[in-house]
Design a protein around this motif. Structure first.
Motif, PDB file in Angstrom:
ATOM      1  N   VAL A 132      -7.175 -28.900 -19.919  1.00 19.74           N
ATOM      2  CA  VAL A 132      -8.140 -28.218 -20.559  1.00 19.74           C
ATOM      3  C   VAL A 132      -7.791 -26.943 -20.695  1.00 19.74           C
ATOM      4  CG1 VAL A 132     -10.579 -27.471 -20.372  1.00 19.74           C
ATOM      5  CG2 VAL A 132     -10.196 -29.828 -19.720  1.00 19.74           C
ATOM      6  N   ILE A 133      -7.774 -26.346 -21.912  1.00 16.13           N
ATOM      7  CA  ILE A 133      -7.243 -24.925 -22.203  1.00 16.13           C
ATOM      8  C   ILE A 133      -8.423 -23.920 -21.541  1.00 16.13           C
ATOM      9  CG2 ILE A 133      -6.782 -23.388 -23.961  1.00 16.13           C
ATOM     10  CD1 ILE A 133      -4.660 -25.411 -23.678  1.00 16.13           C
ATOM     11  N   GLY A 134      -7.982 -22.827 -21.074  1.00 17.10           N
ATOM     12  CA  GLY A 134      -8.769 -22.021 -20.483  1.00 17.10           C
ATOM     13  C   GLY A 134      -8.513 -20.546 -21.047  1.00 17.10           C
ATOM     14  N   LYS A 135      -7.375 -20.289 -21.601  1.00 20.40           N
ATOM     15  CA  LYS A 135      -7.115 -19.106 -22.420  1.00 20.40           C
ATOM     16  C   LYS A 135      -6.784 -19.119 -23.652  1.00 20.40           C
ATOM     17  CE  LYS A 135      -3.629 -16.325 -21.211  1.00 20.40           C
ATOM     18  NZ  LYS A 135      -2.661 -15.622 -20.623  1.00 20.40           N
ATOM     19  N   ARG A 139       0.815 -19.322 -31.147  1.00 19.08           N
ATOM     20  CA  ARG A 139       2.314 -19.527 -30.954  1.00 19.08           C
ATOM     21  C   ARG A 139       2.639 -19.030 -29.551  1.00 19.08           C
ATOM     22  NH1 ARG A 139       1.143 -17.062 -35.956  1.00 19.08           N
ATOM     23  NH2 ARG A 139       1.777 -18.333 -37.864  1.00 19.08           N
ATOM     24  N   ILE A 140       2.163 -19.904 -28.738  1.00 21.33           N
ATOM     25  CA  ILE A 140       2.476 -19.708 -27.182  1.00 21.33           C
ATOM     26  C   ILE A 140       3.769 -19.993 -26.710  1.00 21.33           C
ATOM     27  CG2 ILE A 140       1.573 -20.331 -24.929  1.00 21.33           C
ATOM     28  CD1 ILE A 140      -1.124 -20.913 -26.188  1.00 21.33           C
ATOM     29  N   PRO A 141       4.707 -19.292 -26.158  1.00 22.85           N
ATOM     30  CA  PRO A 141       5.986 -19.680 -25.818  1.00 22.85           C
ATOM     31  C   PRO A 141       5.803 -20.783 -24.692  1.00 22.85           C
ATOM     32  CG  PRO A 141       5.458 -17.383 -25.209  1.00 22.85           C
ATOM     33  CD  PRO A 141       4.531 -17.908 -26.139  1.00 22.85           C
ATOM     34  N   GLN A 142       6.681 -21.747 -24.517  1.00 25.00           N
ATOM     35  CA  GLN A 142       6.614 -22.531 -23.304  1.00 25.00           C
ATOM     36  C   GLN A 142       6.825 -22.066 -22.035  1.00 25.00           C
ATOM     37  OE1 GLN A 142       9.148 -26.093 -23.460  1.00 25.00           O
ATOM     38  NE2 GLN A 142       9.900 -25.818 -25.630  1.00 25.00           N
ATOM     39  N   GLN A 143       7.443 -21.027 -21.786  1.00 24.55           N
ATOM     40  CA  GLN A 143       7.140 -20.245 -20.392  1.00 24.55           C
ATOM     41  C   GLN A 143       6.170 -19.635 -19.986  1.00 24.55           C
ATOM     42  OE1 GLN A 143       9.337 -19.253 -23.088  1.00 24.55           O
ATOM     43  NE2 GLN A 143       9.423 -16.773 -23.175  1.00 24.55           N
ATOM     44  N   ASP A 144       4.948 -19.481 -20.951  1.00 27.59           N
ATOM     45  CA  ASP A 144       3.822 -18.933 -20.978  1.00 27.59           C
ATOM     46  C   ASP A 144       2.598 -20.145 -21.175  1.00 27.59           C
ATOM     47  OD1 ASP A 144       4.777 -16.455 -20.399  1.00 27.59           O
ATOM     48  OD2 ASP A 144       4.493 -15.859 -22.428  1.00 27.59           O
ATOM     49  N   ALA A 145       3.092 -21.276 -21.235  1.00 20.12           N
ATOM     50  CA  ALA A 145       2.336 -22.325 -21.769  1.00 20.12           C
ATOM     51  C   ALA A 145       1.142 -22.682 -20.325  1.00 20.12           C
ATOM     52  CB  ALA A 145       2.797 -23.644 -21.884  1.00 20.12           C
ATOM     53  N   TYR A 146       1.650 -22.785 -19.259  1.00 15.30           N
ATOM     54  CA  TYR A 146       0.825 -23.198 -18.034  1.00 15.30           C
ATOM     55  C   TYR A 146      -0.121 -21.918 -17.747  1.00 15.30           C
ATOM     56  CZ  TYR A 146       3.343 -27.091 -16.822  1.00 15.30           C
ATOM     57  OH  TYR A 146       4.061 -28.574 -16.612  1.00 15.30           O
ATOM     58  N   ASP A 147      -0.049 -20.756 -18.183  1.00 11.38           N
ATOM     59  CA  ASP A 147      -1.186 -19.705 -18.084  1.00 11.38           C
ATOM     60  C   ASP A 147      -2.359 -19.732 -18.970  1.00 11.38           C
ATOM     61  OD1 ASP A 147       0.734 -18.388 -16.379  1.00 11.38           O
ATOM     62  OD2 ASP A 147       1.500 -17.134 -18.122  1.00 11.38           O
ATOM     63  N   HIS A 148      -2.181 -20.647 -19.994  1.00 14.82           N
ATOM     64  CA  HIS A 148      -3.218 -21.285 -20.551  1.00 14.82           C
ATOM     65  C   HIS A 148      -4.096 -22.431 -20.260  1.00 14.82           C
ATOM     66  CE1 HIS A 148      -2.356 -18.093 -24.090  1.00 14.82           C
ATOM     67  NE2 HIS A 148      -1.329 -18.141 -23.358  1.00 14.82           N
ATOM     68  N   ILE A 149      -3.798 -23.137 -19.064  1.00 15.66           N
ATOM     69  CA  ILE A 149      -4.537 -24.343 -18.484  1.00 15.66           C
ATOM     70  C   ILE A 149      -5.510 -23.807 -17.615  1.00 15.66           C
ATOM     71  CG2 ILE A 149      -4.218 -26.422 -17.658  1.00 15.66           C
ATOM     72  CD1 ILE A 149      -1.282 -26.512 -18.753  1.00 15.66           C
ATOM     73  N   ALA A 150      -6.533 -24.214 -17.595  1.00 15.64           N
ATOM     74  CA  ALA A 150      -7.834 -23.885 -16.683  1.00 15.64           C
ATOM     75  C   ALA A 150      -7.935 -25.166 -15.807  1.00 15.64           C
ATOM     76  CB  ALA A 150      -9.273 -23.622 -17.386  1.00 15.64           C
ATOM     77  N   ALA A 151      -7.950 -26.416 -16.343  1.00 13.51           N
ATOM     78  CA  ALA A 151      -8.089 -27.508 -15.446  1.00 13.51           C
ATOM     79  C   ALA A 151      -7.323 -28.610 -16.002  1.00 13.51           C
ATOM     80  CB  ALA A 151      -9.597 -27.664 -15.574  1.00 13.51           C
ATOM     81  N   LEU A 152      -7.468 -29.851 -15.174  1.00 14.32           N
ATOM     82  CA  LEU A 152      -6.945 -30.922 -15.325  1.00 14.32           C
ATOM     83  C   LEU A 152      -7.835 -32.013 -15.322  1.00 14.32           C
ATOM     84  CD1 LEU A 152      -3.608 -30.719 -13.215  1.00 14.32           C
ATOM     85  CD2 LEU A 152      -3.995 -29.999 -15.463  1.00 14.32           C
ATOM     86  N   THR A 153      -7.766 -32.993 -15.895  1.00 13.85           N
ATOM     87  CA  THR A 153      -8.553 -34.408 -15.803  1.00 13.85           C
ATOM     88  C   THR A 153      -7.816 -35.685 -16.102  1.00 13.85           C
ATOM     89  OG1 THR A 153     -10.786 -35.216 -16.137  1.00 13.85           O
ATOM     90  CG2 THR A 153      -9.653 -34.140 -17.975  1.00 13.85           C
TER      91      THR A 153
END
Length: 284
Positions: A132-135, A139-153
């Protein structure tokens, strides 16, 4: 901490899930009507604080689809090397990932039945991790991708197999039958890359292990999924990405092992939980 959408009586709530039951948090977020709206407003981190030491409000409840009003659900298809080989078409790993949309109406919640329609009985299972995206981001670079995840299910991306063959270039028809799949049971906050990088995904049908693989074997890792999808659309808080299923779906057995009423399907990942569903025929 785990957060879910649940039903008690005729009312729908969202809140925290504990071993003793659920803590409704609707009154703590009067400006938001759902878990989706809380995430879309950037307030997901406030849920744990709002739960605090509050007592259980609903010891007995039924799970709903974790975000029943989710507006955008994108699914990644054929994302494990063995899964690509299942097609037996001699194709190498594709350069770009396959994507298709699903709608919230096609999913039910944990411990609720998947519905097999009378028009076709090729209901199949696909165990997957969903993020689930939180931010928001473009054009999000891969190295920053996890910063955009809020949650997992978790997701059982249930499919009516015969209906994915109704057209040449899409699978939408077979992927969106009402309540043919499930997402849940809850959202687990994403706090550590190891939650995805070291995750092992397993799917069982009536206790038999059918799917068993690790997310680090994906042809298109989740970082790449976020990068690629955000190239053509701005990812928004509350967007769901269903990240891909391993080999072992029922259609690939000889003969196929499609789901039937009474079957029990369990999708599990350590650290996220287990999504469990039975199967029922649609009442028409």
């Amino acid at each position: 901490m785990r957060f879910a959408t649940f039903v008690s009586g005729e009312e729908r709530f969202f809140g925290a899930i504990t071993d003793g039951g659920a803590i409704a948090l609707n009154q703590e977020f009067p400006e938001h009507d759902s878990l989706y709206e809380v995430i879309a407003a950037g307030a997901f981190d406030q849920l744990a604080e709002a739960a605090g030491d509050k007592p259980v409000t609903h010891p007995d409840f039924a799970y709903d689809m974790v975000m029943p009003d989710a507006r955008r659900i994108l699914c990644v298809g054929v994302n494990f090397p063995d899964r690509n080989a299942e097609y037996k078409d001699g194709s190498a790993q594709p350069e770009y990932m396959s994507l298709f949309p699903r709608f919230a109406s096609g999913f039910t919640g944990h411990d609720r039945p998947l519905i097999r329609p009378p028009e076709n009985h090729t209901l199949d299972y696909e165990g997957e991790v969903a993020i689930v995206i939180g931010k928001a981001g473009r054009r999000i670079p891969q190295q920053d991708a996890y910063d955009h995840i809020a949650a997992l299910t978790l997701c059982n991306e249930g499919t009516i197999r015969d209906w994915v063959r109704h057209a040449k270039f899409n699978v939408t028809q077979g992927k969106n039958w009402d309540k043919s799949g499930a997402i849940g049971p809850w959202l687990v906050p994403f706090t550590d890359a190891a939650q995805l990088d070291e995750a092992r995904l397993q799917t069982r049908v009536n206790g038999e292990l059918r799917q068993d693989d690790t997310l680090n074997r994906m042809m298109f890792p989740i970082r790449r999924e976020i990068e690629y999808i955000s190239t053509f659309m701005t990812l928004q808080p509350g967007d769901i990405i269903v990240t891909g299923t391993p080999t072992g779906a029922g259609a690939r057995f000889d003969p196929p092992k499609y789901l039937a009423p009474g079957d029990v399907v369990e999708v599990s990942v350590d650290g996220i939980g287990t999504l469990r569903n039975t199967v029922e025929d649609e009442k028409v």
